[in-house]
Design a protein around this motif. Sequence first.
Motif, mmCIF file in Angstrom:
data_model
loop_
_atom_site.group_PDB
_atom_site.id
_atom_site.type_symbol
_atom_site.label_atom_id
_atom_site.label_comp_id
_atom_site.label_asym_id
_atom_site.label_seq_id
_atom_site.Cartn_x
_atom_site.Cartn_y
_atom_site.Cartn_z
ATOM 1 N N MET A 16 12.433 -18.186 -3.944
ATOM 2 C CA MET A 16 11.151 -17.526 -3.829
ATOM 3 C C MET A 16 11.343 -16.231 -3.043
ATOM 4 O O MET A 16 12.215 -16.121 -2.196
ATOM 5 N N HIS A 17 10.468 -15.278 -3.331
ATOM 6 C CA HIS A 17 10.477 -13.984 -2.657
ATOM 7 C C HIS A 17 9.072 -13.736 -2.108
ATOM 8 O O HIS A 17 8.088 -13.988 -2.798
ATOM 9 N N LYS A 18 8.994 -13.277 -0.869
ATOM 10 C CA LYS A 18 7.705 -13.096 -0.213
ATOM 11 C C LYS A 18 7.446 -11.624 0.073
ATOM 12 O O LYS A 18 8.339 -10.886 0.465
ATOM 13 N N LEU A 19 6.193 -11.233 -0.114
ATOM 14 C CA LEU A 19 5.694 -9.921 0.300
ATOM 15 C C LEU A 19 4.803 -10.173 1.504
ATOM 16 O O LEU A 19 3.917 -11.048 1.457
ATOM 17 N N LEU A 20 5.028 -9.443 2.581
ATOM 18 C CA LEU A 20 4.231 -9.582 3.798
ATOM 19 C C LEU A 20 3.609 -8.234 4.115
ATOM 20 O O LEU A 20 4.312 -7.210 4.162
ATOM 21 N N VAL A 21 2.293 -8.227 4.304
ATOM 22 C CA VAL A 21 1.573 -6.995 4.641
ATOM 23 C C VAL A 21 0.898 -7.209 5.984
ATOM 24 O O VAL A 21 0.142 -8.172 6.164
ATOM 25 N N LEU A 22 1.189 -6.326 6.924
ATOM 26 C CA LEU A 22 0.616 -6.374 8.270
ATOM 27 C C LEU A 22 -0.295 -5.170 8.448
ATOM 28 O O LEU A 22 0.106 -4.041 8.176
ATOM 29 N N TYR A 23 -1.520 -5.437 8.888
ATOM 30 C CA TYR A 23 -2.511 -4.374 9.041
ATOM 31 C C TYR A 23 -2.851 -4.161 10.512
ATOM 32 O O TYR A 23 -3.444 -5.034 11.149
ATOM 33 N N PRO A 24 -2.519 -2.998 11.083
ATOM 34 C CA PRO A 24 -3.009 -2.671 12.417
ATOM 35 C C PRO A 24 -4.535 -2.567 12.402
ATOM 36 O O PRO A 24 -5.154 -2.463 11.339
ATOM 37 N N LYS A 25 -5.128 -2.563 13.578
ATOM 38 C CA LYS A 25 -6.587 -2.537 13.680
ATOM 39 C C LYS A 25 -7.162 -1.301 12.994
ATOM 40 O O LYS A 25 -6.752 -0.177 13.265
ATOM 41 N N PRO A 26 -8.134 -1.506 12.087
ATOM 42 C CA PRO A 26 -8.769 -0.380 11.396
ATOM 43 C C PRO A 26 -9.867 0.256 12.248
ATOM 44 O O PRO A 26 -10.314 -0.322 13.246
ATOM 45 N N ALA A 27 -10.323 1.421 11.835
ATOM 46 C CA ALA A 27 -11.414 2.113 12.531
ATOM 47 C C ALA A 27 -12.698 1.292 12.476
ATOM 48 O O ALA A 27 -13.462 1.263 13.440
ATOM 49 N N ASP A 28 -12.956 0.612 11.368
ATOM 50 C CA ASP A 28 -14.180 -0.175 11.187
ATOM 51 C C ASP A 28 -13.805 -1.583 10.708
ATOM 52 O O ASP A 28 -13.694 -1.823 9.504
ATOM 53 N N PRO A 29 -13.606 -2.524 11.645
ATOM 54 C CA PRO A 29 -13.199 -3.874 11.269
ATOM 55 C C PRO A 29 -14.152 -4.577 10.304
ATOM 56 O O PRO A 29 -13.706 -5.307 9.411
ATOM 57 N N ASP A 30 -15.442 -4.363 10.453
ATOM 58 C CA ASP A 30 -16.401 -5.015 9.549
ATOM 59 C C ASP A 30 -16.238 -4.501 8.121
ATOM 60 O O ASP A 30 -16.294 -5.276 7.166
ATOM 61 N N HIS A 31 -16.074 -3.193 7.976
ATOM 62 C CA HIS A 31 -15.844 -2.628 6.643
ATOM 63 C C HIS A 31 -14.558 -3.186 6.047
ATOM 64 O O HIS A 31 -14.525 -3.544 4.868
ATOM 65 N N PHE A 32 -13.496 -3.246 6.846
ATOM 66 C CA PHE A 32 -12.225 -3.777 6.372
ATOM 67 C C PHE A 32 -12.421 -5.182 5.805
ATOM 68 O O PHE A 32 -12.036 -5.456 4.668
#
Length: 103
Positions: free
Chosen positions: A1-17
């Motif tokens: 198996m191969h995994k893709l990992l996406v890490l998101y730093p804090k956005p300007a508008d967390p609710d919108h995200f």
Amino acid sequence: MHKLLVLYPKPADPDHFRDYYVTNHLPLVRKWPGLLAYRYSFDVAAAKGEAPYFAVFEADFADAAALAAAQSSPQGQRLSADVVNYATGGVVVIDYPVQDGTD
């Protein structure tokens, strides 16, 4: 198996995200060719101190070739282009083959 990992730093508008991610981005993910499974969370914690990431996403593919095909597909191109619509804090994308651990 191969995994893709996406890490998101804090956005300007967390609710919108959160809203955009669940309402618009994940429906695109579900149509990704070759996707075996996916997981995500907005509840990222650090063992010590503040977590460096706001959200995390994991996707499983059969192998690196399946991930590459998915990323280069029209659906993969749409997914990639959509990230700017919610990830105002940036994004870290890594992928790797998964090694099973047994004792």
